[in-house]
Enzyme design. Structure first.
Site, short mmCIF file in Angstrom:
data_model
loop_
_atom_site.label_atom_id
_atom_site.label_comp_id
_atom_site.label_asym_id
_atom_site.label_seq_id
_atom_site.Cartn_x
_atom_site.Cartn_y
_atom_site.Cartn_z
N LYS A 53 1.04 4.06 -3.01
CA LYS A 53 0.92 5.51 -2.26
C LYS A 53 2.73 6.63 -2.98
CE LYS A 53 -3.17 4.87 -1.83
NZ LYS A 53 -4.58 5.73 -2.68
N TYR A 90 0.60 -1.08 -0.08
CA TYR A 90 0.09 0.19 -0.34
C TYR A 90 0.56 1.15 -0.07
CZ TYR A 90 -3.38 3.35 1.93
OH TYR A 90 -4.25 4.29 1.56
P1 NAD Z 1 -13.08 2.86 0.71
O1 NAD Z 1 -11.74 1.72 0.89
O2 NAD Z 1 -14.18 2.20 1.98
O3 NAD Z 1 -13.65 2.85 -0.52
C1 NAD Z 1 -12.87 2.65 -1.83
C2 NAD Z 1 -14.46 2.90 -3.22
O4 NAD Z 1 -13.65 2.67 -4.35
C3 NAD Z 1 -15.30 1.50 -3.25
O5 NAD Z 1 -16.27 2.38 -3.35
C4 NAD Z 1 -14.80 0.68 -4.03
O6 NAD Z 1 -15.37 0.02 -4.80
C5 NAD Z 1 -13.90 1.15 -4.87
N1 NAD Z 1 -13.43 0.52 -5.59
C6 NAD Z 1 -11.97 0.49 -5.10
N2 NAD Z 1 -11.36 -0.43 -6.49
C7 NAD Z 1 -12.19 0.12 -7.07
C8 NAD Z 1 -11.48 -0.56 -8.88
N3 NAD Z 1 -10.89 -1.21 -9.50
N4 NAD Z 1 -12.67 0.62 -9.55
C9 NAD Z 1 -13.53 1.09 -8.98
N5 NAD Z 1 -13.44 1.58 -8.28
C10 NAD Z 1 -13.20 1.11 -7.42
O7 NAD Z 1 -12.76 4.07 0.93
P2 NAD Z 1 -11.69 5.07 1.62
O8 NAD Z 1 -11.56 4.29 2.99
O9 NAD Z 1 -12.61 6.47 2.09
O10 NAD Z 1 -10.58 5.32 0.52
C11 NAD Z 1 -11.08 6.23 -0.75
C12 NAD Z 1 -8.90 6.55 -0.95
O11 NAD Z 1 -8.57 7.16 0.77
C13 NAD Z 1 -8.61 4.95 -1.35
O12 NAD Z 1 -7.32 5.56 -2.36
C14 NAD Z 1 -7.47 4.96 0.11
O13 NAD Z 1 -6.59 4.17 0.03
C15 NAD Z 1 -6.95 6.04 0.34
N6 NAD Z 1 -7.01 6.92 1.73
C16 NAD Z 1 -8.02 6.39 2.27
C17 NAD Z 1 -8.05 6.01 4.39
C18 NAD Z 1 -8.56 5.68 4.78
O14 NAD Z 1 -7.98 6.03 6.04
N7 NAD Z 1 -9.80 5.16 4.61
C19 NAD Z 1 -6.76 7.32 4.47
C20 NAD Z 1 -5.32 8.02 3.26
C21 NAD Z 1 -5.64 7.00 2.09
#
Ligand code: NAD
Length: 247
Positions: A153, A149
């Site tokens: 990133k 991851y």
């Molecule tokens: P989440 O992980 O709950 O949801 C991710 C969404 O992306 C889902 O709706 C999923 O269906 C969609 N998705 C995943 N793979 C896909 C693909 N191949 N094609 C189309 N759609 C796809 O959401 P989140 O936790 O809010 O994360 C959103 C972004 O923020 C991600 O990139 C994640 O890495 C990043 N992020 C999240 C956090 C956290 O703590 N939640 C922290 C830092 C970064």
């Protein structure tokens, strides 16, 4: 439409839940036309039932041909928010080649494909904002158990800076968002694998300097800013929003 994103057309990936969903709602509230993209058609339908103005498209963002078709269908956009992402949990010895490929495909290669598809329209318009979802777990900091991851990133940061450098004189900005731990549905899934998810959640929270997790809406607010003309002087930057996690 009035608002900070009035008259803008935006595409947001990963919009079915979490930060992407919060961004889709915030962008519409700010006046943007929004195309919400996700591979999960059910969550997209729920989103559209909450906000009928949102246009939805079911697509896997690792599918290059599907992305090309989407760009043909939508036409030029003002804002591309690459938010879809995937967390592989574990260190290097837990990471198979397939895990590595999936992390790089979903988290980095998808942004290459989406940007390549939508950038030409921005170049023709002489304007555009690309927002890429990174994480503080990237080039900003390392934490245990996030090998693939964090690597993927960090690639997002390099991709962001490279695009920013190539298009800085063409009216196109490209920035990354680096959140700390945000309370999203997938975080719930990651906690659910612990023997005691409630205790695991309490430990997660205890590690946060502010004593709480971030909210998807707090990250969406930064995305609205970066999409807007108020952010005209920022490009190639990693915008950290982590409640002090990386202090
Ligand atoms: P989440 O992980 O709950 O949801 C991710 C969404 O992306 C889902 O709706 C999923 O269906 C969609 N998705 C995943 N793979 C896909 C693909 N191949 N094609 C189309 N759609 C796809 O959401 P989140 O936790 O809010 O994360 C959103 C972004 O923020 C991600 O990139 C994640 O890495 C990043 N992020 C999240 C956090 C956290 O703590 N939640 C922290 C830092 C970064």
């Amino acid at each position: 439409m009035s608002g900070r994103l009035a008259d803008k057309v935006s595409v947001i990936t990963g919009a079915g839940q979490g930060i992407g969903r919060a961004a889709a709602l915030a962008f519409v509230s700010a006046g943007s036309t929004v195309w919400a993209v996700d591979r999960n058609s059910e969550t997209l339908a729920v989103l559209q039932s909450k906000q009928p103005a949102i246009k939805i498209k079911t697509l896997d963002v690792t599918d290059g041909q599907g992305i090309a078709r989407l760009a043909d269908e939508i036409g030029p956009v003002d804002v591309l928010f690459n938010c879809a992402g995937y967390v592989h949990a574990g260190g290097i010895l837990d990471c198979t080649e397939a895990d590595w490929d999936q992390a790089m495909n979903v988290n980095a290669r998808s942004m290459f494909l989406m940007t390549k598809a939508f950038l030409p329209g921005m170049v023709d318009n002489g304007a555009g904002s690309i927002i890429n979802m990174s994480s503080v777990v990237s080039s900003v900091m390392g934490i245990p158990g996030r090998f693939a991851y964090g690597t993927s990133k960090a690639a997002v940061v390099g991709l962001t800076k490279s695009i920013a450098a190539d298009y800085v004189d063409k009216g196109i900005r490209c920035n990354a968002i680096a959140p700390g731990t945000v309370d999203s549905p997938s975080l719930g899934d990651r906690l659910a694998v612990f023997d005691d998810p409630v205790a695991a959640r309490a430990e997660f929270v205890a590690r946060q300097p502010m004593g709480r997790l971030g909210l998807p809406e707090e990250i969406a607010a930064l995305a609205v800013y970066l999409a807007s003309d108020e952010a005209a002087y920022t490009t190639g930057s990693v915008h950290v929003v982590d409640g002090g996690m990386s202090l």
